[in-house]
Design a protein around this motif. Structure first.
Motif, PDB file in Angstrom:
ATOM      1  N   ILE A   4       0.790  -1.226  -0.097  1.00 15.69           N
ATOM      2  CA  ILE A   4      -0.023   0.028   0.032  1.00 15.69           C
ATOM      3  C   ILE A   4       0.927   1.164  -0.112  1.00 15.69           C
ATOM      4  O   ILE A   4       2.047   1.072   0.312  1.00 15.69           O
ATOM      5  CB  ILE A   4      -1.043   0.120   1.394  1.00 15.69           C
ATOM      6  CG1 ILE A   4      -0.234   0.213   2.604  1.00 15.69           C
ATOM      7  CG2 ILE A   4      -1.876  -1.170   1.313  1.00 15.69           C
ATOM      8  CD1 ILE A   4      -1.093   0.654   3.973  1.00 15.69           C
ATOM      9  N   LYS A  16       5.673   3.433   1.349  1.00 16.77           N
ATOM     10  CA  LYS A  16       5.404   2.258   0.766  1.00 16.77           C
ATOM     11  C   LYS A  16       5.646   0.971   1.880  1.00 16.77           C
ATOM     12  O   LYS A  16       6.448   0.704   2.297  1.00 16.77           O
ATOM     13  CB  LYS A  16       6.190   1.716  -0.662  1.00 16.77           C
ATOM     14  CG  LYS A  16       5.731   0.475  -1.116  1.00 16.77           C
ATOM     15  CD  LYS A  16       6.398   0.467  -2.502  1.00 16.77           C
ATOM     16  CE  LYS A  16       6.004  -0.623  -3.347  1.00 16.77           C
ATOM     17  NZ  LYS A  16       6.874  -0.957  -4.643  1.00 16.77           N
ATOM     18  N   SER A  55      -1.554   9.115  -5.552  1.00 12.08           N
ATOM     19  CA  SER A  55      -0.584   8.167  -5.354  1.00 12.08           C
ATOM     20  C   SER A  55      -1.074   7.105  -4.157  1.00 12.08           C
ATOM     21  O   SER A  55      -0.660   6.130  -4.129  1.00 12.08           O
ATOM     22  CB  SER A  55       0.632   8.909  -4.809  1.00 12.08           C
ATOM     23  OG  SER A  55       1.334   9.787  -5.792  1.00 12.08           O
ATOM     24  N   THR A  57      -2.985   4.516  -2.222  1.00 10.00           N
ATOM     25  CA  THR A  57      -3.517   3.351  -2.576  1.00 10.00           C
ATOM     26  C   THR A  57      -4.764   2.682  -1.927  1.00 10.00           C
ATOM     27  O   THR A  57      -5.598   1.903  -2.284  1.00 10.00           O
ATOM     28  CB  THR A  57      -2.526   2.229  -2.803  1.00 10.00           C
ATOM     29  OG1 THR A  57      -1.887   1.789  -1.776  1.00 10.00           O
ATOM     30  CG2 THR A  57      -1.652   2.434  -4.069  1.00 10.00           C
ATOM     31  N   LYS A 119     -11.107   6.057  -4.563  1.00 13.25           N
ATOM     32  CA  LYS A 119     -10.347   4.746  -4.745  1.00 13.25           C
ATOM     33  C   LYS A 119      -9.526   4.977  -6.083  1.00 13.25           C
ATOM     34  O   LYS A 119     -10.297   5.344  -7.146  1.00 13.25           O
ATOM     35  CB  LYS A 119     -11.515   3.777  -4.615  1.00 13.25           C
ATOM     36  CG  LYS A 119     -10.344   2.406  -4.241  1.00 13.25           C
ATOM     37  CD  LYS A 119     -11.527   1.483  -4.058  1.00 13.25           C
ATOM     38  CE  LYS A 119     -10.718   0.328  -3.233  1.00 13.25           C
ATOM     39  NZ  LYS A 119     -11.474  -0.606  -2.552  1.00 13.25           N
ATOM     40  N   ASP A 120      -8.471   4.836  -5.819  1.00 14.22           N
ATOM     41  CA  ASP A 120      -7.444   4.950  -6.988  1.00 14.22           C
ATOM     42  C   ASP A 120      -7.694   6.147  -7.909  1.00 14.22           C
ATOM     43  O   ASP A 120      -7.525   6.137  -8.990  1.00 14.22           O
ATOM     44  CB  ASP A 120      -7.717   3.574  -8.146  1.00 14.22           C
ATOM     45  CG  ASP A 120      -7.655   2.148  -7.328  1.00 14.22           C
ATOM     46  OD1 ASP A 120      -6.656   2.118  -6.695  1.00 14.22           O
ATOM     47  OD2 ASP A 120      -8.512   1.128  -7.606  1.00 14.22           O
TER      48      ASP A 120
END
Length: 146
Positions: A4, A16, A55, A57, A119-120
């Motif tokens: 994520i 990340k 960016s 996720t 989302k996204d």
């Protein structure tokens, strides 16, 4: 392994992390801040808003508000309290529509508070008005579980 991307609530750096059902510990790679301390990030700069919302996720839940708005002030603690329940499951963001008019225009914000879920990087739902805490928590659950 799945990962994520999550913005640090302290310094806004993108991190990340391996995707897990729960985390015992997670620290920012830049500032060392606790990523499990999920608090809303104020994004009054449009470039920073774009970077984070495109960016990250996990679902991004945005509170479009203004300082002069009474219902916005009433909803602010509900938004912050709810954010605490979703460490690394959702990114909670506050956008002052007076300071970040570009973001407000991008999402066609006509009344505040308006809560938008992404989302996204794409809008998946929105609610308008200051929701009571149980209603907002149920809405957030629905966003995060999908």
């Amino acid at each position: 392994m799945d990962y994520i991307v999550y913005a640090c609530p302290h310094c806004r750096a993108l991190n990340k992390l391996p995707k897990k059902d729960s985390y015992k510990k997670a620290v920012c790679g830049k500032c060392g801040g606790n990523l499990l301390e999920n608090k809303p990030i104020s994004l009054d700069n449009y470039d920073e808003f774009q970077k984070i919302t495109s960016s990250v996720t996990v679902p991004v839940i945005i509170d479009f508000w203004a300082e002069w708005c009474g219902p916005c002030q009433m909803f602010a603690p509900i938004f912050a309290n709810t954010a605490k329940n979703y460490p690394l499951k959702a990114q909670f963001v506050k956008v002052d529509t007076d300071k970040n008019q570009q973001a407000a225009m991008q999402f066609g914000i006509r009344s505040i508070p308006t809560i938008v879920a992404l989302k996204d990087g794409k809008e998946i739902d929105r609610v308008m008005g200051a929701l009571p805490e149980p209603s907002f928590a149920m809405w957030a659950d629905k966003i995060i579980e999908n």
